[in-house]
Design an enzyme around this catalytic site. Structure first.
Site, short mmCIF file in Angstrom:
data_model
loop_
_atom_site.label_atom_id
_atom_site.label_comp_id
_atom_site.label_asym_id
_atom_site.label_seq_id
_atom_site.Cartn_x
_atom_site.Cartn_y
_atom_site.Cartn_z
N GLY A 75 0.87 -1.11 -0.20
CA GLY A 75 0.04 -0.11 0.06
C GLY A 75 0.99 1.28 0.10
O GLY A 75 1.95 1.28 -0.30
N ASN A 76 0.17 2.23 0.43
CA ASN A 76 1.01 3.73 0.44
C ASN A 76 0.37 4.58 1.44
O ASN A 76 -0.60 4.21 2.07
CB ASN A 76 1.04 4.18 -1.01
CG ASN A 76 -0.33 4.62 -1.42
OD1 ASN A 76 -1.05 5.36 -0.86
ND2 ASN A 76 -0.50 3.82 -2.66
N HIS A 77 1.26 5.63 1.82
CA HIS A 77 0.60 6.46 2.83
C HIS A 77 -0.62 7.50 2.58
O HIS A 77 -0.74 8.37 3.26
CB HIS A 77 1.98 7.42 3.15
CG HIS A 77 2.92 6.60 3.89
ND1 HIS A 77 2.55 5.64 4.90
CD2 HIS A 77 4.20 6.30 3.48
CE1 HIS A 77 3.84 5.09 5.39
NE2 HIS A 77 4.75 5.52 4.44
N SER A 78 -1.13 7.39 1.45
CA SER A 78 -2.34 8.33 1.09
C SER A 78 -3.60 8.21 1.96
O SER A 78 -3.87 6.94 2.70
CB SER A 78 -2.87 8.01 -0.44
OG SER A 78 -3.95 8.67 -0.36
N ALA B 160 -3.92 7.64 -4.87
CA ALA B 160 -2.96 6.96 -5.02
C ALA B 160 -2.82 5.60 -5.49
O ALA B 160 -2.68 4.61 -4.59
CB ALA B 160 -1.96 7.17 -3.88
#
Ligand code: C5P
Length: 400
Positions: A209-212, A278
């Protein structure tokens, strides 16, 4: 902000009345002026002193003062208000409103109000489900009263079911949407927004995943809804609160593939698309059925490219106006311009990771918008809510 807006709050005698001082505070905090009217039985649940203190205005309850004979002008209150909210609305007051009774100040004010009226019925589950209640709600709707659905959950009776008053923040959001929709510039437009991260499962417990956080996309959805558009927000895993507007619906997704399916199903019927999600560029080629065990010192995993949802929407657009986002670290303008062209966009919002206070998790953002004519418009570092307003204004001005 509701600067200068005049909010009349009517409170009837239900247990949820204890939450209304919180609703009053929300309006006052957002610079609105608030006045309250209580039915005689409501003051058993919340005191006039509490409401007068938080609203900074005297509270009205009686049609006239028994001692002095002084009359309270209900017509004036109804004319003063930009919106009249009645919450909680008991079954008894609901039935009186449906029939046009006028035996207390709140009811006479309802009959003479010229502004939009928003009500939040709240009662025990069987009362809420009763045919007469449903018919009364229908009657109010036919009078163009905005009726909020009761929430499900624990009730004062100890039973559980539909009948709870929506939380003050939800009532506030709904009132805000009604107030803004009068001046909305996108009333007949349907807007699709993607937001948040995507999670690409490795196994049943892990993901890429990512930090969005989804903050920017949610702020955009809210702003488009306040302009009166019919908004669909396709949101990846996000913990942010979403305003409860009747013209904003949310589809929750996890992975890029799910986001893609949701967009494909809706894109054709949209007028505007703003894709701020994102999206993970790659996903594990296979998802392990069971939790992957640690064994060797290294673990190699094959990744497969995810569909580019924005590029698909650009390739499949007819009259729609499509906005993409670009988060770049170098040669920002050139990269954003290239994206704008190859994904067939009408505009691209560039946020640079080189600027302090921009990007994932921050409440602020600094953007530049580039359009098809390659015109670059720069904005300063602003709160995401203000950035969203600027993007919506930009889209409105740039629409063909
Ligand atoms: O090409 P890049 O990922 O930098 O483009 C970012 C823009 O494309 C954003 O608007 C993002 O929401 C969108 N995007 C998408 N699907 C992907 C990757 C990005 O919709 N798979």
């Amino acid at each position: 902000m509701l600067e200068g807006k005049r909010i009349l709050i009517g409170i009837t005698g239900g247990i949820a009345a204890y939450k209304i001082p919180e609703l009053v505070r929300l309006f006052v905090k957002n610079q609105a002026e608030v006045r309250c009217i209580l039915t005689p039985s409501a003051s058993a649940f919340v005191t006039p002193l509490t409401l007068a203190t938080v609203s900074k205005n005297p509270v009205a309850s009686e049609l006239f003062d028994a001692k002095t004979g002084q009359w309270t002008n209900h017509v004036e209150l109804g004319l003063w208000a930009d919106i009249f909210i009645i919450a909680p609305l008991t079954a008894s007051s609901l039935s009186k409103m449906a029939l046009g009774h006028s035996d207390n100040l709140l009811l006479t004010t309802f009959l003479s109000a010229k502004c939009p009226v928003l009500v939040a019925p709240a009662m025990d589950l069987d009362m809420y489900a009763h045919t007469s209640t449903l018919e009364n709600i229908d009657k109010l709707k036919k009078m163009n009263v905005h009726v909020m659905d009761a929430k499900s959950g624990e009730l004062a009776s100890g039973l559980s079911g539909q009948g709870r008053m929506p939380e003050p923040q939800e009532i506030y959001d709904q009132a805000e949407a009604i107030l803004y929709s009068k001046t909305g510039r996108l009333k007949n437009k349907r807007v699709l927004i993607t937001a948040g991260p995507t999670y690409e499962a490795l196994d049943p417990v892990r993901f890429i995943g990512n930090h969005s956080t989804g903050k920017m996309g949610i702020a955009l959805a809210k702003q488009f809804a306040l302009e009166g558009a019919q908004v669909t927000l396709i949101l990846g895993p996000s913990k942010e609160n979403i305003p409860a507007y009747s013209n904003l619906s949310v589809t929750r997704v996890e992975s890029a593939e799910e986001m893609f399916c949701a967009v494909q199903a809706l894109w054709k019927q949209m007028d505007i698309g703003v894709f701020s999600a994102a999206v993970a560029d790659y996903k594990p080629t296979t998802k392990a059925e069971n939790k992957i065990k640690k064994s060797d010192a290294t673990l190699t995993m094959e990744l497969t490219k995810n569909p580019d949802i924005l590029a698909w929407s650009g390739a499949n657009k007819t009259e729609q106006y499509l906005v993409g986002f670009a988060l770049e670290t170098n040669n920002e303008i050139e990269h954003a311009q290239a994206k704008l062209a190859c994904k067939n966009l009408d505009a691209i919002v560039l946020n640079s990771l080189n600027n302090a206070g921009t990007g994932f998790g921050y409440d602020t953002n600094q953007i530049s918008v580039i359009n098809k004519a390659n015109k670059i418009t720069n904005f300063e570092l602003l709160k995401k809510s203000q950035v969203a307003k600027n993007i919506v204004n930009y889209v409105i001005q740039d629409l063909p």
